[in-house]
Motif scaffolding. Structure first.
Motif, PDB file in Angstrom:
ATOM      1  N   GLY A 360      41.666  46.941  39.752  1.00 45.50           N
ATOM      2  CA  GLY A 360      40.706  46.988  40.680  1.00 45.50           C
ATOM      3  C   GLY A 360      40.745  47.966  41.999  1.00 45.50           C
ATOM      4  O   GLY A 360      41.358  48.993  41.562  1.00 45.50           O
ATOM      5  N   TYR A 361      40.095  47.797  42.858  1.00 43.34           N
ATOM      6  CA  TYR A 361      39.904  48.910  43.955  1.00 43.34           C
ATOM      7  C   TYR A 361      40.155  48.420  45.492  1.00 43.34           C
ATOM      8  O   TYR A 361      40.047  47.103  45.425  1.00 43.34           O
ATOM      9  CB  TYR A 361      38.316  49.393  43.788  1.00 43.34           C
ATOM     10  N   PRO A 362      40.397  49.267  46.133  1.00 43.24           N
ATOM     11  CA  PRO A 362      40.712  48.590  47.594  1.00 43.24           C
ATOM     12  C   PRO A 362      39.567  48.046  48.299  1.00 43.24           C
ATOM     13  O   PRO A 362      38.388  48.414  47.833  1.00 43.24           O
ATOM     14  CB  PRO A 362      41.206  49.938  48.496  1.00 43.24           C
ATOM     15  N   THR A 363      39.858  47.276  49.213  1.00 39.10           N
ATOM     16  CA  THR A 363      38.506  46.667  49.929  1.00 39.10           C
ATOM     17  C   THR A 363      37.833  47.567  50.675  1.00 39.10           C
ATOM     18  O   THR A 363      36.750  47.408  50.700  1.00 39.10           O
ATOM     19  CB  THR A 363      39.186  45.724  51.004  1.00 39.10           C
ATOM     20  N   LEU A 364      38.487  48.742  51.062  1.00 40.00           N
ATOM     21  CA  LEU A 364      37.753  49.796  51.802  1.00 40.00           C
ATOM     22  C   LEU A 364      37.867  51.143  50.925  1.00 40.00           C
ATOM     23  O   LEU A 364      39.033  51.730  50.997  1.00 40.00           O
ATOM     24  CB  LEU A 364      38.344  49.862  53.340  1.00 40.00           C
ATOM     25  N   THR A 370      36.050  63.748  52.858  1.00 40.55           N
ATOM     26  CA  THR A 370      35.830  63.831  54.289  1.00 40.55           C
ATOM     27  C   THR A 370      36.400  62.464  54.748  1.00 40.55           C
ATOM     28  O   THR A 370      36.606  62.097  55.994  1.00 40.55           O
ATOM     29  CB  THR A 370      34.140  63.156  54.400  1.00 40.55           C
ATOM     30  N   ARG A 371      37.032  61.622  53.720  1.00 43.18           N
ATOM     31  CA  ARG A 371      37.887  60.425  54.370  1.00 43.18           C
ATOM     32  C   ARG A 371      36.613  59.361  55.076  1.00 43.18           C
ATOM     33  O   ARG A 371      37.125  58.377  55.752  1.00 43.18           O
ATOM     34  CB  ARG A 371      38.810  60.695  55.409  1.00 43.18           C
ATOM     35  N   GLU A 372      35.433  59.561  55.125  1.00 41.37           N
ATOM     36  CA  GLU A 372      34.443  58.680  55.558  1.00 41.37           C
ATOM     37  C   GLU A 372      34.554  57.203  54.594  1.00 41.37           C
ATOM     38  O   GLU A 372      34.552  57.503  53.431  1.00 41.37           O
ATOM     39  CB  GLU A 372      33.026  59.420  55.496  1.00 41.37           C
TER      40      GLU A 372
END
Ligand SMILES: C[N+](C)(C)CCCC[C@H](N)C(=O)O
Ligand SMILES: O=C(O)CCC(=O)C(=O)O
Length: 534
Positions: A360-364, A370-372
């Motif tokens: 899966g993928y991280p929550t954020l 840009t790390r935005e």
């Protein structure tokens, strides 16, 4: 070696250049005598104090006879009080072209990058906007034979071993937009995000159906811009029918079909094996965490709710809550930004959806460069088994999600709204979490998913149409057709008040300089003295 240098020096009155030293085709300006009102000029551009920007190394600095930097460089216009309104200065060295936008503002582009990004019709299909140039036949050490700055942009002529030379044209706006060294600093934030909490209830972003359906598209642009800014937008005055709602969705782009159907309608009764098809409350979540690519927009239209109550809609700005977490618990923010969460949709006997990769993928999720923060992915109900956690991370991860959850359910974060027939809710599922309270009775909702790319595509097209700041750069054709060819190849006018030196030297090795008919060098400098190269 072929070196070509185009630069513009604005020299004051009585200024002269004692020597222009051409060595091996390299032009260096040194021992500039500046009787002209020195106090008014900023330091020679070459000096460290003059520029906070990494200054491009001119060829002279890269050759053996490097010239002391305080003697080398472009003397900018006397104390420019505003960005250069003149044509930017272009200079080329071994493998890059440097553009001087203003005394403190450079961009540098590798020759191979520029050639690969030529936008002429034979390198970049004018209709399909796809690359035609064969990237891999471009010599790694390709160098231009002509570089010329015109009022619209930069002209570069490349050697082409088998055919006649190749001319590329890069509008200044395009070069500025795509500067990577240094990275382009957008001088306008694209639609600043407005983070919100419960107080948005006072004035939630809303457009009217009539505006959105208007063929001028101005209302459609307003709707999509509000979604971009707030992550949500209501559309009022929509006929309470599935057909009208579907038509509204299709103003954005094609609807995304999933296991729930294309344009969906749902009520309780488990028509689909998902809790949305029940009367249960649903906590704040984003949909499709079990997809590799969760839907972008989610559209809800409550068509009717009879013989019962409840079913209020919950909305939470995930970007707002993430900003709180980052401020209050940066370490836990990092945990949610790095720990992937597996998810599944496995209610239907014939379907098992899991993202790729299965972990899966991280929550954020953030923009790699840009790390935005770009996406919030959270549905604790659809979460699978956390079987990949590092043992010593388990308790910190639970700390992180418990803190995240606490912020999500804070009264300050929650915006509760009772949907009613005629008002459509649109949610950016990559940013805003939604949910509902439990209900009873007969509750009939319709809506659709729209892909994030379809949504962003339509928004970009409308932004270029309506916002001059985002006007599509002129294409090669429009520029080449509009621009007076002689102006492109001629010189800009020479101001009378100050001697402007337009040096446009096309240099081959000195021995051949005069041999090639189209090579020319025009120096309009008083008292200039040319010394032959070494
Ligand atoms: C929207 N619609 C009713 C069609 C489907 C809802 C499915 C929600 C699913 N648990 C998820 O979070 O993706
Ligand atoms: O029934 C609702 O209002 C929302 C249902 C839901 O959360 C969803 O469909 O994802």
């Amino acid at each position: 070696m072929q070196v070509l240098r185009t630069c513009r020096l604005t020299l004051g009155k009585r200024m002269s250049i004692r020597r222009i030293h051409l060595s091996g085709g390299v032009l260096t300006l040194n021992s500039l005598s500046l009787p002209y009102n020195r106090t008014q000029t900023t330091k020679p551009f070459g000096s460290a104090q003059a520029s906070t920007q990494r200054r491009p190394r001119s060829t002279a600095e890269t050759t053996s006879q490097a010239v002391p930097s305080d003697q080398l460089g472009f003397v900018p216009d006397p104390a420019p009080t505003s960005p250069l309104h003149d044509i930017p200065i272009a200079s080329t060295d071994e493998n890059k072209i440097s553009i001087l936008w203003s005394p403190q503002n450079w961009s540098r582009f590798h020759h191979i990058w520029l050639r690969d990004h030529c936008r002429c019709p034979s390198c970049f299909h004018p209709v399909t906007k796809q690359r035609l140039v064969n990237t891999f036949q471009i010599p790694r050490d390709i160098k231009p034979i002509h570089v010329h700055g015109s009022t619209e942009g930069l002209e570069v002529v490349w050697p082409a071993p088998t055919t006649e030379h190749h001319s590329s044209f890069y509008p200044w706006t395009w070069l500025r937009e795509h500067s990577y060294d240094p990275p382009h600093q957008k001088d306008h934030q694209v639609n600043e995000k407005v983070l919100w909490g419960a107080k948005i209830a006072k004035s939630p972003p809303t457009v009217t159906y009539e505006e959105v359906m208007d063929s001028t598209d101005t209302g459609l642009y307003k709707w999509l811009s509000d979604i971009d800014r707030f992550g949500i937008c209501f559309v009022s005055g929509v006929p309470s029918t599935p057909k009208a709602t579907e038509g509204l969705c299709e103003r954005i782009g094609f609807i995304r079909e999933t296991q729930y159907g294309k344009f969906w309608q749902f009520t309780a009764g488990l028509a689909k094996a998902d809790m949305a098809y029940t009367t249960m409350a649903l906590g704040a979540h984003t949909d499709n965490t079990y997809f590799t690519d969760p839907c972008g927009l989610q559209v809800f239209h409550l068509l009717s709710h009879t013989d019962g109550s409840g079913g209020a809609t919950l909305l939470v700005d995930g970007f707002y809550v993430a900003s709180l977490l980052k401020e209050l618990h940066p370490d836990l923010y990092d945990v949610l930004s790095n720990v992937p969460i597996p998810a599944h949709a496995a209610g239907e006997p014939t379907l098992i959806y899991k993202p790729s990769p299965p972990s899966g993928y991280p929550t954020l999720q953030h923009d790699f460069l840009t790390r935005e923060l770009t996406q919030v992915r959270w549905n604790n109900d659809d979460r699978s088994v956390m079987s990949h956690l590092e043992p010593d991370l388990v308790e910190r991860w639970y700390d992180a999600i418990r803190t995240w959850h606490k912020l999500l359910i804070s009264p300050d974060s929650e915006f509760w709204v009772q949907l009613t027939p005629g008002t459509v809710l649109t949610v950016n599922n990559h940013r805003v979490l939604h949910g509902r309270s439990a209900f009873d009775g007969k509750r009939h909702v319709c809506g659709a998913y729209i892909g994030i790319d379809e949504y962003r595509s339509k928004l970009t097209v409308l932004r270029e149409k309506f916002d001059p700041r985002f006007k599509a750069p002129a294409t090669h054709e429009t520029l080449t057709s509009d621009v007076n060819q002689t102006e492109r190849y001629g010189f800009t006018s020479i101001a009378t008040t100050s001697l402007k030196v337009d040096l446009c030297l096309i240099m081959d090795s000195m021995s051949k300089c005069v041999a090639v008919p189209w090579i020319w060098a025009i120096l309009m400098v008083k008292d200039a003295e040319l010394t032959s190269g070494d």
